[in-house]
Design a protein around this motif. Structure first.
Motif, mmCIF file in Angstrom:
data_model
loop_
_atom_site.group_PDB
_atom_site.id
_atom_site.type_symbol
_atom_site.label_atom_id
_atom_site.label_comp_id
_atom_site.label_asym_id
_atom_site.label_seq_id
_atom_site.Cartn_x
_atom_site.Cartn_y
_atom_site.Cartn_z
ATOM 1 N N ASN A 1 -19.842 7.121 19.192
ATOM 2 C CA ASN A 1 -20.920 7.996 19.656
ATOM 3 C C ASN A 1 -20.922 9.333 18.923
ATOM 4 O OD1 ASN A 1 -22.554 7.140 22.197
ATOM 5 N ND2 ASN A 1 -20.500 6.307 22.515
ATOM 6 N N LEU A 2 -19.744 9.726 18.423
ATOM 7 C CA LEU A 2 -19.606 11.060 17.825
ATOM 8 C C LEU A 2 -19.564 11.033 16.308
ATOM 9 C CD1 LEU A 2 -16.838 12.571 20.142
ATOM 10 C CD2 LEU A 2 -19.318 12.559 20.477
ATOM 11 N N SER A 3 -19.036 9.968 15.740
ATOM 12 C CA SER A 3 -18.750 9.964 14.310
ATOM 13 C C SER A 3 -19.002 8.588 13.703
ATOM 14 C CB SER A 3 -17.281 10.360 14.076
ATOM 15 O OG SER A 3 -16.917 10.129 12.739
ATOM 16 N N ILE B 1 -22.679 5.402 31.015
ATOM 17 C CA ILE B 1 -22.111 6.706 30.690
ATOM 18 C C ILE B 1 -20.833 6.914 31.509
ATOM 19 C CG2 ILE B 1 -22.506 9.205 30.852
ATOM 20 C CD1 ILE B 1 -24.150 7.982 28.671
ATOM 21 N N ASN C 1 -20.413 19.653 12.437
ATOM 22 C CA ASN C 1 -20.988 18.357 12.764
ATOM 23 C C ASN C 1 -19.863 17.320 12.735
ATOM 24 O OD1 ASN C 1 -22.385 16.054 13.007
ATOM 25 N ND2 ASN C 1 -23.829 16.455 11.344
ATOM 26 N N ALA D 1 -19.659 18.097 21.818
ATOM 27 C CA ALA D 1 -20.228 16.908 21.170
ATOM 28 C C ALA D 1 -20.464 15.809 22.202
ATOM 29 C CB ALA D 1 -19.307 16.424 20.050
ATOM 30 N N LEU D 2 -19.506 15.618 23.126
ATOM 31 C CA LEU D 2 -19.654 14.570 24.145
ATOM 32 C C LEU D 2 -20.790 14.914 25.104
ATOM 33 C CD1 LEU D 2 -15.841 13.995 24.754
ATOM 34 C CD2 LEU D 2 -17.450 12.247 23.944
ATOM 35 N N ASN E 1 -20.125 14.284 12.859
ATOM 36 C CA ASN E 1 -20.628 13.000 12.378
ATOM 37 C C ASN E 1 -19.793 12.371 11.260
ATOM 38 O OD1 ASN E 1 -22.645 11.072 12.770
ATOM 39 N ND2 ASN E 1 -23.585 11.658 10.824
ATOM 40 N N ASN F 1 -23.361 16.774 24.491
ATOM 41 C CA ASN F 1 -24.651 16.620 23.795
ATOM 42 C C ASN F 1 -25.074 15.161 23.650
ATOM 43 O OD1 ASN F 1 -24.999 19.359 23.517
ATOM 44 N ND2 ASN F 1 -24.025 19.440 21.484
ATOM 45 N N LYS F 2 -24.075 14.256 23.687
ATOM 46 C CA LYS F 2 -24.394 12.827 23.594
ATOM 47 C C LYS F 2 -24.679 12.229 24.964
ATOM 48 C CE LYS F 2 -24.086 12.061 19.158
ATOM 49 N NZ LYS F 2 -25.185 11.486 18.355
ATOM 50 N N GLY F 3 -24.678 13.057 26.002
ATOM 51 C CA GLY F 3 -25.058 12.572 27.328
ATOM 52 C C GLY F 3 -23.893 12.202 28.233
#
Lengths: 253, 253
Positions: free
Chosen positions: A146-148, A2, A121, A20-21, A123, A23-25
């Motif tokens: 990681n995001l899309s 990370i 979203n 978004a970042l 994605n 939330n992805k950790g």
């Protein structure tokens, strides 16, 4: 692995990307905004430190994402003292070279129309990547993935053209909706009546070329209807001019 | 009380309306088209008799729906010998008075962009109704409510304005997509990259006024970006002209 991130900006793009970042950790170290309130507001949601003076941006992050107004980018860049970091901006128009003072730099351009209030979203949002070297390119592509699911490598020249295309496809089509809204309101009608048609028009071109999907009086070269519409638009020379110009291009096409 | 219907026309609108009415249990007596093939094709799916000579349209139906090209309506109307029936047309532009030779007449205008091949649920499609008397008005509204939850009474003057608004909101926004497609193709990019943004732009105005949702360089009055875009469009005087005109209106707005 990370990576840690500093967000420079707290506007629409910074807010959506930051959330978004997070939330992805990913760990967000700092959020900079010239507005103290905005810095605090976004930072508190991301478990990050707020900062409203660019001098206090620390060099402890792996990646610095500059998501601010185009015309403020160069001035902010000039005030960042360390150079041995990876720095990207999120602008459609500013060349990557604006960041050439850093060791590693690039573009992280999410192609979407952002409003802070509206949940979105990421994605399916295309993220356009460019970088000054292979390692940074790989790093940014991995990050974007990681995001899309829709990550593209787009060079600066293409990105400029993409931005112009987006102005036509989105900003200008929205203005066509505005003109329709204005005409309807002036005739005791509401835009509601056109909304299903507007969505269908956008959906039709998801699987078909827009030039194949063109309909309307200009496409049929229906001179009587075009003449009649122009007469009815006599109150607005501007709308008349747009109607005439676009109709002419559709007919000539 | 199921009414019987004759369809005059076998194009996009006639096909979608005919199928929807048939599926709701209405009986279709005849389908007329000047093309024998088209008359047969649509009629066979609707359990109706095909007809390619307007003289052989019988007077046995309760309702006659004329769904043909605008400039053919008057000539077809003049060839229908009986006058004591209810007759409507589906055009956005032709005044109701075109049907004034009949006892009962009106407009049954579904506001959507139809393609024969594409399945379409009429349920959310606005259907605009106008009639020459109260009974016919009630009859047409009831009929339309069988097909759509979105039935509106719209008079001929409003319908004309509605048609102009639809040209801007749909035909012209589709042309903006076409320009974007052209710019992208010329730069080795594909319209795919803009499709999520195009759909989001159309969706955004479902719950917000388009003028509130306006974004882009012209909205920000970002002269540097506008100037740069115009320079990049130097290859196409037409695109330059559209870009300049719409930007000016957005700025002035």
């Amino acid at each position: 692995m990370i990576k840690t991130i500093t967000l420079i900006g707290a506007g629409n793009v910074a807010t959506h990307l930051g959330k978004a970042l997070f939330n992805k950790g990913f760990s967000i170290n700092q959020v900079y905004s010239h507005s103290k309130d905005n810095a605090f507001k976004l930072a508190s949601g991301l478990n990050a430190m707020p900062c409203n003076d660019i001098k206090f941006i620390t060099d402890e992050s792996d990646l610095y994402i500059i998501a601010i107004k185009d015309d403020a980018i160069q001035s902010i860049v000039n005030q960042i003292s360390f150079k041995n970091k990876t720095v990207v901006h999120t602008s459609g128009s500013i060349p990557m070279d604006a960041l050439s003072g850093f060791d590693n730099y690039g573009i992280f351009y999410p192609l979407q129309t952002f409003s802070k209030e509206k949940e979105l979203n990421l994605n399916e949002v295309p993220i356009c990547i460019e970088a000054n070297n292979e390692d940074t390119n790989t790093f940014l592509i991995d990050l974007a993935k990681n995001l899309s699911e829709n990550v593209k490598e787009v060079n600066s020249e293409q990105r400029k053209k993409l931005h112009i295309a987006a102005v036509f496809a989105c900003n200008f089509s929205n203005y066509m909706y505005t003109i329709a809204d204005d005409i309807l309101t002036n005739n005791n009608l509401e835009l509601d009546i056109l909304k299903p048609l507007i969505v269908e028009t956008a959906k039709k071109i998801q699987d078909n070329s827009p030039s194949d999907m063109q309909t309307g009086p200009a496409k049929r070269n229906d001179e009587a209807v075009i003449k009649n519409h122009l007469e009815q638009l006599a109150d607005s020379k501007d709308y008349q001019e747009i109607y005439q110009l676009i109709s002419k291009l559709i007919i000539d096409n």
